[in-house]
Design an enzyme around this catalytic site. Sequence first.
Site, PDB file in Angstrom:
ATOM      1  N   ARG A   1       0.852  -1.189   0.000  1.00 62.35           N
ATOM      2  CA  ARG A   1       0.000   0.000   0.000  1.00 62.35           C
ATOM      3  C   ARG A   1       0.883   1.231   0.000  1.00 62.35           C
ATOM      4  NH1 ARG A   1      -3.741  -2.644  -1.670  1.00 62.35           N
ATOM      5  NH2 ARG A   1      -5.677  -3.097  -0.566  1.00 62.35           N
TER       6      ARG A   1
ATOM      7  N   HIS B   1      -1.697   0.828  -9.803  1.00 65.99           N
ATOM      8  CA  HIS B   1      -2.380  -0.145  -8.924  1.00 65.99           C
ATOM      9  C   HIS B   1      -2.996  -1.287  -9.754  1.00 65.99           C
ATOM     10  CE1 HIS B   1      -4.388  -0.637  -4.732  1.00 65.99           C
ATOM     11  NE2 HIS B   1      -4.272  -1.814  -5.344  1.00 65.99           N
TER      12      HIS B   1
HETATM   13  P1  NDP Z   1      -2.055 -11.888   4.153  1.00 66.34           P
HETATM   14  O1  NDP Z   1      -2.892 -11.361   5.254  1.00 66.34           O
HETATM   15  O2  NDP Z   1      -2.302 -13.277   3.672  1.00 66.34           O
HETATM   16  O3  NDP Z   1      -0.519 -11.822   4.589  1.00 66.34           O
HETATM   17  C1  NDP Z   1       0.003 -10.760   5.308  1.00 66.34           C
HETATM   18  C2  NDP Z   1       1.449 -11.089   5.698  1.00 66.34           C
HETATM   19  O4  NDP Z   1       2.018  -9.926   6.306  1.00 66.34           O
HETATM   20  C3  NDP Z   1       1.540 -12.230   6.716  1.00 66.34           C
HETATM   21  O5  NDP Z   1       2.661 -13.031   6.451  1.00 66.34           O
HETATM   22  C4  NDP Z   1       1.738 -11.484   8.039  1.00 66.34           C
HETATM   23  O6  NDP Z   1       2.460 -12.184   9.029  1.00 66.34           O
HETATM   24  C5  NDP Z   1       2.565 -10.305   7.559  1.00 66.34           C
HETATM   25  N1  NDP Z   1       2.459  -9.204   8.539  1.00 66.34           N
HETATM   26  C6  NDP Z   1       1.357  -8.505   8.915  1.00 66.34           C
HETATM   27  N2  NDP Z   1       1.672  -7.614   9.872  1.00 66.34           N
HETATM   28  C7  NDP Z   1       3.000  -7.769  10.110  1.00 66.34           C
HETATM   29  C8  NDP Z   1       3.918  -7.168  11.006  1.00 66.34           C
HETATM   30  N3  NDP Z   1       3.532  -6.216  11.879  1.00 66.34           N
HETATM   31  N4  NDP Z   1       5.196  -7.573  10.990  1.00 66.34           N
HETATM   32  C9  NDP Z   1       5.614  -8.537  10.135  1.00 66.34           C
HETATM   33  N5  NDP Z   1       4.788  -9.174   9.253  1.00 66.34           N
HETATM   34  C10 NDP Z   1       3.497  -8.785   9.252  1.00 66.34           C
HETATM   35  O7  NDP Z   1      -2.153 -10.831   2.958  1.00 66.34           O
HETATM   36  P2  NDP Z   1      -1.981 -11.092   1.379  1.00 66.34           P
HETATM   37  O8  NDP Z   1      -0.684 -11.784   1.154  1.00 66.34           O
HETATM   38  O9  NDP Z   1      -3.197 -11.683   0.798  1.00 66.34           O
HETATM   39  O10 NDP Z   1      -1.925  -9.568   0.859  1.00 66.34           O
HETATM   40  C11 NDP Z   1      -0.940  -8.669   1.339  1.00 66.34           C
HETATM   41  C12 NDP Z   1      -1.257  -7.255   0.890  1.00 66.34           C
HETATM   42  O11 NDP Z   1      -0.990  -7.090  -0.494  1.00 66.34           O
HETATM   43  C13 NDP Z   1      -2.711  -6.815   1.023  1.00 66.34           C
HETATM   44  O12 NDP Z   1      -3.045  -6.474   2.344  1.00 66.34           O
HETATM   45  C14 NDP Z   1      -2.749  -5.626   0.094  1.00 66.34           C
HETATM   46  O13 NDP Z   1      -2.384  -4.458   0.809  1.00 66.34           O
HETATM   47  C15 NDP Z   1      -1.663  -5.934  -0.938  1.00 66.34           C
HETATM   48  N6  NDP Z   1      -2.256  -6.196  -2.250  1.00 66.34           N
HETATM   49  C16 NDP Z   1      -1.935  -5.355  -3.287  1.00 66.34           C
HETATM   50  C17 NDP Z   1      -2.439  -5.561  -4.535  1.00 66.34           C
HETATM   51  C18 NDP Z   1      -2.050  -4.709  -5.700  1.00 66.34           C
HETATM   52  O14 NDP Z   1      -2.633  -4.855  -6.785  1.00 66.34           O
HETATM   53  N7  NDP Z   1      -1.071  -3.837  -5.548  1.00 66.34           N
HETATM   54  C19 NDP Z   1      -3.381  -6.652  -4.803  1.00 66.34           C
HETATM   55  C20 NDP Z   1      -3.620  -7.510  -3.673  1.00 66.34           C
HETATM   56  C21 NDP Z   1      -3.088  -7.256  -2.446  1.00 66.34           C
HETATM   57  P3  NDP Z   1       1.894 -13.566   9.649  1.00 66.34           P
HETATM   58  O15 NDP Z   1       2.067 -14.604   8.541  1.00 66.34           O
HETATM   59  O16 NDP Z   1       2.781 -13.825  10.788  1.00 66.34           O
HETATM   60  O17 NDP Z   1       0.458 -13.311  10.008  1.00 66.34           O
HETATM   61  C1  OXD Z   2      -6.296  -5.689  -3.212  1.00 69.24           C
HETATM   62  C2  OXD Z   2      -5.817  -4.732  -4.191  1.00 69.24           C
HETATM   63  O1  OXD Z   2      -6.115  -5.477  -2.000  1.00 69.24           O
HETATM   64  O2  OXD Z   2      -6.190  -4.858  -5.383  1.00 69.24           O
HETATM   65  O3  OXD Z   2      -6.870  -6.718  -3.625  1.00 69.24           O
HETATM   66  O4  OXD Z   2      -5.044  -3.835  -3.855  1.00 69.24           O
END
Ligand code: NDP
Ligand code: OXD
Length: 309
Positions: A224, A272
């Site tokens: 983000r 995005h």
């Molecule tokens: P998940 O919730 O599956 O994974 C999040 C990961 O981040 C987990 O491994 C989690 O750790 C880790 N995490 C969260 N907080 C912390 C912290 N404080 N310290 C260290 N690690 C942390 O999310 P997704 O993989 O599905 O998606 C990730 C992000 O990608 C979304 O939230 C979104 O913002 C972004 N995104 C962007 C898109 C784009 O088109 N640009 C499209 C889709 C998503 P743990 O495993 O220990 O819980």
């Molecule tokens: C999502 C994105 O969070 O598209 O799925 O950013």
Amino acid sequence: MVKLVFHSDIDYLEDWLPPLRRLLPELDAKKSADVSDPASIDVALIWTPPPRIEQYCNLKAILSLGAGVDQLDLKKLPKGVPLARLKDPSLTEGMKAYCMLAVLRYHRDFHIYERFSREGGPWRFDLPKPAAKRRIGILGLGELGASIASHLASAGFAVAGWARTPRQIPGVTTHHGWERLDALAAGSDILINLLPLTAETEGILSRKLFSQMPEGSYLINVGRGRHLIEDDLLVALRSGQLSGATLDVFRKEPLPPDHPFWREPNILITPHVATSANPETAAQQVVQNIERALRGETLLNQVDRDRGY
Ligand code: NDP
Ligand code: OXD
């Protein structure tokens, strides 16, 4: 009849309705602008909150149209209503392709050849580095981060990742907790951010983190916009601490035309588009969650609203 409100300025109900109706013929779905009686709505399928969300007082579930949920501003959502995010193979496939492309562009010096091509030369090259010598660090090892880590590792890169809790991924070195962030950064020739935006992760892509990365390394931000301290990135690029950044997400989207990132030679901007869910496949999870919500069950991929992801 199940009543659903749809609200997004980047997704279209026309794309979602046919696959949703195939699975749930009794669905009555309306765009938020066409809802006259918010209290009659059972479920919200939304990217951002619809206007007057407090009037949707009988919601049984809020379903995010994205993998992320920060854009829903969790504090403003009605309390006690379960919230789910999307997980879908189409999201993972798109993100894998985007990250591989962005990594290979730096790994094989295409960012330099793009400039030479525009400037009429020179005809100059460095011998490609073996993938095993290119260290990729991934912030976030969840649904997307773990898949991208495995994908890059199977392409031969030296991959490490960082999460909040311990994770094991074959072929990937994993770290967890804030005290291991320095180690991850220090070993990242290319750093990919795939964290969710939470109170803890906001601003993580900062001068401090960049100063721990190897001189001349690269950043790919697909998490983000608010993960990044924008001025710190400009300083890091202009000083040579970072050699380049590929940015898909921004504090303000669309990125305003006068934003300095547009004119920074070593920044590649994409609007995005790293990935998005395909309604044809993702409709299945949405319908399962509607059915679960109506039965009062826990949702699939339910978000922990206190944790923020
Ligand atoms: P998940 O919730 O599956 O994974 C999040 C990961 O981040 C987990 O491994 C989690 O750790 C880790 N995490 C969260 N907080 C912390 C912290 N404080 N310290 C260290 N690690 C942390 O999310 P997704 O993989 O599905 O998606 C990730 C992000 O990608 C979304 O939230 C979104 O913002 C972004 N995104 C962007 C898109 C784009 O088109 N640009 C499209 C889709 C998503 P743990 O495993 O220990 O819980
Ligand atoms: C999502 C994105 O969070 O598209 O799925 O950013």
